[in-house]
Motif scaffolding. Structure first.
Motif, PDB file in Angstrom:
ATOM      1  N   UNK A 141       0.826  -1.205   0.000  1.00 49.11           N
ATOM      2  CA  UNK A 141       0.000   0.000   0.000  1.00 49.11           C
ATOM      3  C   UNK A 141       0.860   1.255   0.000  1.00 49.11           C
ATOM      4  N   UNK A 142       0.477   2.202  -0.833  1.00 50.78           N
ATOM      5  CA  UNK A 142       1.154   3.498  -0.846  1.00 50.78           C
ATOM      6  C   UNK A 142       0.572   4.373   0.264  1.00 50.78           C
ATOM      7  N   UNK A 143       1.265   5.453   0.580  1.00 44.29           N
ATOM      8  CA  UNK A 143       0.746   6.352   1.611  1.00 44.29           C
ATOM      9  C   UNK A 143      -0.566   6.993   1.160  1.00 44.29           C
ATOM     10  N   UNK A 144      -0.696   7.245  -0.137  1.00 47.76           N
ATOM     11  CA  UNK A 144      -1.955   7.791  -0.650  1.00 47.76           C
ATOM     12  C   UNK A 144      -3.107   6.805  -0.469  1.00 47.76           C
ATOM     13  N   UNK A 145      -2.840   5.531  -0.721  1.00 52.16           N
ATOM     14  CA  UNK A 145      -3.878   4.517  -0.538  1.00 52.16           C
ATOM     15  C   UNK A 145      -4.272   4.412   0.931  1.00 52.16           C
TER      16      UNK A 145
ATOM     17  N   UNK B 265     -13.732  -0.019  -1.204  1.00 49.60           N
ATOM     18  CA  UNK B 265     -12.784  -0.737  -0.352  1.00 49.60           C
ATOM     19  C   UNK B 265     -12.378  -2.062  -0.986  1.00 49.60           C
ATOM     20  N   UNK B 266     -13.351  -2.784  -1.515  1.00 52.24           N
ATOM     21  CA  UNK B 266     -13.062  -4.050  -2.193  1.00 52.24           C
ATOM     22  C   UNK B 266     -12.183  -3.817  -3.425  1.00 52.24           C
ATOM     23  N   UNK B 267     -12.451  -2.737  -4.155  1.00 49.91           N
ATOM     24  CA  UNK B 267     -11.646  -2.420  -5.340  1.00 49.91           C
ATOM     25  C   UNK B 267     -10.195  -2.129  -4.945  1.00 49.91           C
ATOM     26  N   UNK B 268     -10.008  -1.374  -3.849  1.00 47.32           N
ATOM     27  CA  UNK B 268      -8.655  -1.130  -3.342  1.00 47.32           C
ATOM     28  C   UNK B 268      -7.962  -2.447  -3.027  1.00 47.32           C
TER      29      UNK B 268
END
Length: 189
Positions: free
Chosen positions: A147-151, A179-182
Motif C-alpha cells: 500500500x502506498x501512503x496515498x492509498x 474498499x473491495x476495489x482497493x
C-alpha cells in the motif's frame, strides 16, 4: 459463493483497518474509533451475506476483543517503539479484524446466535476463527506493505465515512465496493 464474498469483505476490512492502524499508530488510541466503525460495518455486512437479520455486532466484537485483549493491548503498547510500533499496531489490528470476521462466518453460516452460546462454545469458535485468521495473516502483511501512503489515506477516509451511522446504506455499499476495489487492486500488483 457466500464464502468467497465473505472472504473478500473480511480481507478488505482487515487490510483497511491495518492501513488505518499503521497510519495512526502513534496517536495512542486514535485509530480505535475508525477501526471499530469499519469492523461494526463488516460484521453487519457479513450478516447480510448470510441472511442474518438481527446481528449482535457489538456483542461479537466484545467477545473477540475480550478473548484477545492481551495480544491486542500488547500491539497497542508496542506502537511507541520506533520502527516497530506502526507495524505492530497494524499486524495486531489485522489479526483481530480477521478473527472477528471469521468468527462471524462461523456463527452466521451455522445459524448460531451469540447470546445462546456457552463460554466453552465461544472459546471453540474463537480458537477456530483465530486459526483461520492466522492462516490469512501473511497475505495481509504483504498487502499492507504494497500500500502506498496515498492509498492508506484514502482507506482512512473510507473508514471514517463507514463509521458515520447517518450515511444511508446505499452510500455505505458504494464505499464498501471502493474498499473491495482497493483490496483487489493491491492484491493484483
Amino acid at each position: 459463493m457466500k464464502s468467497n464474498e465473505a472472504a473478500v469483505l473480511i480481507h478488505a476490512s482487515a487490510v483497511a483497518n491495518g492501513g488505518v492502524a499503521f497510519t495512526l499508530a502513534n496517536t495512542a488510541l486514535g485509530d480505535t474509533m475508525l477501526v471499530t466503525g469499519l469492523t461494526l460495518y463488516m460484521v453487519r455486512r457479513l450478516g447480510k451475506i448470510y441472511g442474518v437479520e438481527d446481528v449482535a455486532a457489538k456483542q461479537i466484537i466484545g467477545q473477540c476483543a475480550a478473548y484477545y485483549a492481551g495480544p491486542y493491548l500488547t500491539g497497542k503498547l508496542l506502537f511507541w517503539l520506533p520502527g516497530v510500533g506502526n507495524w505492530a499496531n497494524a499486524a495486531t489490528t489485522v489479526l483481530l479484524t480477521e478473527t472477528i470476521g471469521w468468527t462471524c462466518v462461523s456463527l452466521f453460516s451455522s445459524g448460531r446466535k451469540p447470546e445462546d452460546l456457552s463460554d466453552d462454545e465461544w472459546s471453540d469458535i474463537l480458537k477456530t476463527a483465530k486459526k483461520k485468521a492466522e492462516e490469512e495473516q501473511q497475505k495481509n502483511k504483504i498487502l499492507l506493505q504494497k500500500m502506498t501512503s496515498e492509498e492508506k489515506k484514502e482507506i482512512k477516509t473510507i473508514a471514517k465515512k463507514l463509521k458515520d451511522e447517518s450515511i444511508p446504506d446505499e452510500e455505505k455499499e458504494k464505499l464498501l465496493e471502493s474498499l473491495k476495489a482497493f483490496y483487489k487492486d493491491i492484491k493484483n500488483r
